[in-house]
Enzyme design. Structure first.
Site, short mmCIF file in Angstrom:
data_model
loop_
_atom_site.label_atom_id
_atom_site.label_comp_id
_atom_site.label_asym_id
_atom_site.label_seq_id
_atom_site.Cartn_x
_atom_site.Cartn_y
_atom_site.Cartn_z
N GLU A 423 -36.49 -53.23 79.85
CA GLU A 423 -37.81 -52.28 80.89
C GLU A 423 -38.70 -51.65 79.87
O GLU A 423 -38.81 -50.86 78.80
CB GLU A 423 -36.82 -50.49 81.08
N ASP A 496 -34.14 -47.20 80.35
CA ASP A 496 -34.19 -45.92 79.66
C ASP A 496 -33.66 -45.57 80.81
O ASP A 496 -32.94 -45.99 82.01
CB ASP A 496 -35.08 -45.61 79.82
N ASP A 498 -32.79 -42.61 82.26
CA ASP A 498 -33.30 -42.02 82.84
C ASP A 498 -33.22 -42.34 84.49
O ASP A 498 -32.70 -43.38 85.01
CB ASP A 498 -34.84 -41.46 82.65
N ASP A 500 -35.49 -44.05 86.47
CA ASP A 500 -37.13 -44.37 86.75
C ASP A 500 -36.30 -46.32 85.83
O ASP A 500 -35.87 -46.91 86.91
CB ASP A 500 -37.75 -45.05 85.13
#
Length: 632
Positions: A423, A496, A498, A500
């Site tokens: 990502e 990541d 998180d 997203d």
């Protein structure tokens, strides 16, 4: 030096069940996790055969805290009287001799899944121990076996007012790679059996965790299709149900179209999931294609079209369950994944064709919706063909037929190579610098990924975020995907920790599941788990994945002078840190993406990535408590 004398002394005769123990994979497919669970299925199939014969409507499967499985039913109970020919109790004959049992007696079982008569005796052979209790004729009978041999006589141990059989066994750890049973593996099979045998109650209980499922479906395979389509938008209010009987054949079909683009067909023969299909499935597909094309021709719906629907087009958005029950099924091998009865194809083809045409005539609104969807799919297929040609021409023009952002590895043997889908350009840059170039390839991902749950294949092929992934993996996409041609043995999603990152991972997994499913089925997909914290004191450094591990590391180092860094994204790590924590095979943590339950996997992808909001909200509320260390 090899002895060249080959005489009768070299011929070894294995007695009883010794051959099963010597070559277990011949009987259960493997000694891995699938073979382990096949033992349970063989025992349960005996109970299901009692249900098919009309003598059983309750089955309970329990995983015990001791690592055993117990299967209980309320059938007639295995016969215990002396077998005249073998001079042994019938129970012992059934449990310890191959090709012995009621399946060969046409009066006892007209239809049976355990056709070969080797099922339960194989379980006896491959178990450290197996105990059976038979409730029959007011008495309870018991016998114990260890590694294929009876260690007690058949003895009477009490009285009863019920009938049925209880079998408890523990698999032999000297034979199996693992002896730990999976609740989810068993859930998938037992749910299927409950759908396929309407009115039979099947309970699965895991004493290790307290989890329990209670399956009972009075609607049979119609309930099955409704379950599969429950989070989709169907084109008809109710599934279409077709049944037919021909001599010794019983045929059932339930089908319903939805607004999605995925084909979802399950086929069964005598309750066995024929994963590789067979003549019943090919007969259904041919009959469906003929019926839809006949209706389109009669209604003159193609007068302005340049393409006509193929079988794949006609099955777009179709959910169907096919079940046949027949006296003498012919399967490929003991694991029975493909049905081969040649006469079946023509019978099913004819039944489906005739019944579907009648349905279309009686339900013109549904018929129009289905046929127009097929025509739209044909248009999309033509657009997809052009997109594929464009992709191929683009591949030829581009250097090495690979996407420009891909940093490839030097080794070409797929069994030794890894592709990281990373990502963001920042993390991708660090990964390119930190990797081992010999076997690790890096493909940075950028921008918003397409939700392939809501897209036809032409949109997928034309998407500039997905094209590089298809080119890098090198094995095609959709119907053309060939897992034997993949360029990397491990496809690793690196995002990541998180919201997203979780979304990107889910979008990628949806794409793999819908358009490259064999990648998941063959165990090629992984998710990288980068650390959340770095704990450092002087030259001592520890990377940890949870807040608890962070606190333990701080205590270990002594709280004074300890520096803690929380990584909010992969881009915060320099190349050396990324190698040490996430790329280095000796240190990293990878999560293998498995698919133990295809039905549940399909349902969850539909919930998470489909159009319906309410099921997604319920799913998130139910499962939010299981999420750990997600940075919102």
């Amino acid at each position: 030096m090899t002895d060249n004398n080959y005489t009768s002394k070299n011929i070894k005769v294995m007695k009883g069940l010794e051959g099963v123990r010597a070559r277990p994979a011949m009987y259960i497919g493997s000694t891995g996790i699938q073979g382990l669970h096949h033992l349970v299925y063989e025992v349960v199939d005996n109970s299901i055969d009692e249900a098919l014969a009309g003598f059983c409507d309750y089955i309970k499967v329990t995983i015990t805290t001791e690592g055993e499985v117990e299967v209980e039913d309320n059938g007639r109970g295995i016969p215990v009287e002396m077998h005249q020919e073998m001079k042994l109790p019938a129970l012992q004959v059934v449990m310890t001799m191959l090709h012995a049992g009621g399946k060969f007696d046409q009066e006892s079982y007209k239809v049976s899944g355990g056709l070969h008569g080797v099922g339960v005796s194989v379980v006896v052979a491959l178990s450290e121990y197996l105990e059976v209790k038979v409730h029959k004729d007011g008495k309870i009978y018991y016998q114990r076996y260890e590694r294929g041999k009876a260690v007690t006589d058949v003895i009477e141990i009490g009285e009863t007012d019920r009938s049925g059989t209880i079998i408890k066994f523990k698999p032999d750890s000297t034979i199996f790679e693992t002896t730990e049973f999976s609740f989810d593996y068993l859930t998938a099979r037992l749910r299927e059996l409950a759908f396929l045998n309407k009115g039979v109650r099947i309970i699965l209980r895991d004493d290790r965790t307290g989890r329990e499922h209670d399956f009972k479906y009075d609607g049979g395979i119609v309930s099955f299709v409704e379950y599969l389509n429950q989070n989709k938008k169907p084109l008809s209010p109710k599934p279409l149900y077709i049944e037919a009987k021909r001599d010794d054949l019983e045929f059932e079909l339930a089908l319903q179209y939805n607004e999605g683009y995925q084909e979802n067909i399950f086929s069964f023969a005598n309750n066995i999931n024929t994963l590789e299909g067979g003549t019943h499935l090919s007969g259904f597909k041919s009959g469906l294609t003929r019926a839809v094309n006949t209706y389109i021709k009669n209604a003159d719906l193609l007068k302005n079209e340049k393409v006509s629907p193929s079988g794949d087009d006609i099955r777009e958005g179709l959910t169907a369950v096919i079940s046949v029950k027949l006296k003498n099924p012919q399967f490929e091998g003991q694991t029975k994944t493909k049905l081969q009865n040649s006469d079946l194809e023509g019978i099913v083809n004819s039944v489906v064709y005739e019944k579907l045409l009648t349905y279309f005539e009686e339900h013109p609104a549904e018929a129009k919706a289905i046929t127009m969807k097929s025509i739209m799919a044909a248009r999309a297929r033509e657009a997809a063909r052009k997109a594929r040609e464009l992709t191929r021409r683009k591949s030829v023009l581009e250097s090495s037929s690979l996407p420009g952002k891909l940093a490839d590895c030097t080794i070409t043997d797929p069994s030794k190579t890894e592709l990281f889908l990373v990502e963001g350009d920042s993390a991708g840059g660090s990964a390119k610098q930190g990797r081992d170039r010999s076997f690790q390839a890096i493909l940075p991902l950028w921008g918003k990924m397409l939700n392939t749950e809501k897209a036809r294949v032409d949109k997928v092929l034309n998407n500039d975020k997905i094209q590089p992934i298809i080119l890098a993996i090198g094995a095609g996409v959709g119907q053309d995907f060939d897992v034997s041609k993949i360029r990397y043995g491990k496809i690793i999603i690196m995002a990541d920790a998180d919201v997203d990152g979780a979304h990107i991972s889910t979008l990628l997994l949806t794409f793999f599941y819908r358009y490259m499913r064999p990648l998941i089925e063959h165990g090629h997909v992984y998710i990288a788990k980068p650390p959340l914290f770095m704990v450092r004191k002087n030259k001592q450094v520890k990377y940890v994945f949870t807040e608890e591990e962070r606190d333990e590391a701080i205590k270990e180092f002594g709280e004074k002078g300890v520096f803690v860094q929380r990584y909010k994204g992969l881009g915060e790590m320099n190349p050396e840190q990324l190698w040490e924590t996430t790329l280095n095979p000796e240190n990293r943590l990878l999560v293998a993406v498995k698919m133990d339950d295809a039905i549940e996997a399909d349902r969850i992808f539909t919930i998470l990535m489909g159009d319906e909001v309410e099921p997604r909200r319920d799913f998130i509320q139910t499962n939010a408590r299981y999420v750990q260390n997600l940075d919102i």
